[in-house]
Each structure stands twice: as structure tokens, then as C-alpha cells.
Design an enzyme around this catalytic site. Structure first.
Site, PDB file in Angstrom:
ATOM      1  N   GLU A  23       0.848  -1.196   0.000  1.00  0.00           N
ATOM      2  CA  GLU A  23       0.000   0.000   0.000  1.00  0.00           C
ATOM      3  C   GLU A  23       0.882   1.244   0.000  1.00  0.00           C
ATOM      4  O   GLU A  23       1.903   1.285   0.660  1.00  0.00           O
ATOM      5  CB  GLU A  23      -0.896   0.033   1.259  1.00  0.00           C
ATOM      6  N   HIS A  84      -4.625   6.407   0.218  1.00  0.00           N
ATOM      7  CA  HIS A  84      -3.836   5.177   0.221  1.00  0.00           C
ATOM      8  C   HIS A  84      -4.374   4.262  -0.865  1.00  0.00           C
ATOM      9  O   HIS A  84      -5.374   4.569  -1.510  1.00  0.00           O
ATOM     10  CB  HIS A  84      -3.809   4.515   1.608  1.00  0.00           C
ATOM     11  N   HIS A  86      -5.243   0.200  -2.372  1.00  0.00           N
ATOM     12  CA  HIS A  86      -5.649  -1.165  -2.028  1.00  0.00           C
ATOM     13  C   HIS A  86      -5.154  -2.107  -3.113  1.00  0.00           C
ATOM     14  O   HIS A  86      -5.810  -2.261  -4.141  1.00  0.00           O
ATOM     15  CB  HIS A  86      -7.173  -1.251  -1.910  1.00  0.00           C
ATOM     16  N   ASP A  97      -9.770   0.891   8.129  1.00  0.00           N
ATOM     17  CA  ASP A  97      -9.657   2.253   7.583  1.00  0.00           C
ATOM     18  C   ASP A  97     -10.553   3.214   8.358  1.00  0.00           C
ATOM     19  O   ASP A  97     -10.146   4.327   8.691  1.00  0.00           O
ATOM     20  CB  ASP A  97     -10.041   2.292   6.101  1.00  0.00           C
TER      21      ASP A  97
HETATM   22 ZN   LIG Z   1      -7.486   0.685   3.270  1.00  0.00          ZN
END
Ligand SMILES: [Zn+2]
Length: 144
Positions: A23, A84, A86, A97
Site C-alpha cells: 500500500e 492510500h 488497495h 480504515d
Molecule cells: Zn485501506
């Protein structure tokens, strides 16, 4: 709603491709309009400190966050959100999250990266009065 220019939008997505299969994470800087729209004027890449589980977790070093916040203020920018990626997962927020989102009124952008290619980029606004009833709401992303 989140507004950002093509350059920043592409930079976020490219970051996710570069760190794949891990990530990526970063910060969105800009301004809050009176109608609640967040306007991104720059992005800052962060190192993912979660070396134990970097494929499905991200964490921004608090010292890095403070530094980016200070540098932004010097330019007249506030932190308006976070992003971010995935890797090989949909662009939807996970329970983690939500649990780790603490900036009310800010945007949380998630890009799904499949086999190294950025696919979908979604944004969610952290809404609610406090930690006990917070939620992430779908919001429109406008690339200008
Ligand atoms: Zn996430």
C-alpha cells in the site's frame, strides 16, 4: 466533494502503482471551501511505516505528518485529506480504515491497484460528531 487537478489525481494513482504490491499512503493539502468542498492544491507522499503488513495496512509516521502539515501551512495550505491504495482489493474502505480515520471533515481517498495498474479511485468524507458515531460517506471526486 473533493476537487483536484489531473496532475495530483495522476500522482496519487501512480504512487499506488509504484508501491504495488504494498500500500502507498500520502496526504492531500489544499483549502476548504465554504460549501464544504475540499480543493487539493498539492499532495505529499508518505512512507508506509507498516512494514509488518504493508500489503493491507498503512500508517503515516506522526513526525512526518507534523512536518508536512507545517510545510503546508507555510504555503497557506491545510491538510484536507489522506490517500492510500488497495493492492488487488476494491476501492472501498475497510473496518480498519474507518477505525483509523480521525480527521473529521477530511477526505479519505482509496485507489484500487490490480496487478500493478491503478483502476478505481474513490473518496469518502469522514463524517460524524465524534469517534463513537463516525462514518465514511461516499463523495464525488471532480478532476479539473
Ligand atoms: Zn485501506
Amino acid at each position: 466533494m473533493l476537487k483536484l487537478c489531473r496532475t495530483d489525481y495522476d500522482a496519487i494513482r501512480r504512487h499506488g502503482e509504484e508501491t504495488y504490491p504494498h500500500e502507498c499512503c500520502g496526504i492531500l493539502l489544499g483549502t476548504f471551501n465554504e460549501d464544504g468542498t475540499r480543493v487539493v492544491t498539492s499532495t505529499a507522499r508518505c512512507g508506509n511505516t507498516r512494514t509488518d503488513s504493508a500489503h493491507n495496512r498503512y500508517n503515516i509516521d506522526p513526525r512526518e505528518l507534523v512536518r508536512i502539515q507545517r510545510e503546508g501551512r507555510d504555503r497557506g495550505e491545510d491538510i484536507v485529506g489522506f490517500y492510500h491504495s488497495h493492492p488487488d482489493h476494491p476501492a472501498q474502505f475497510s473496518p480498519t480504515d474507518l477505525a483509523e480515520a480521525h480527521w473529521f471533515g477530511c477526505s479519505y481517498v482509496i485507489t484500487s491497484v490490480e496487478k500493478g495498474n491503478a483502476v478505481v479511485t474513490n473518496s469518502f468524507e469522514l463524517s460524524g460528531a465524534d469517534e463513537s458515531n463516525k462514518r465514511l460517506l461516499d463523495e464525488k471526486v471532480e478532476v479539473v
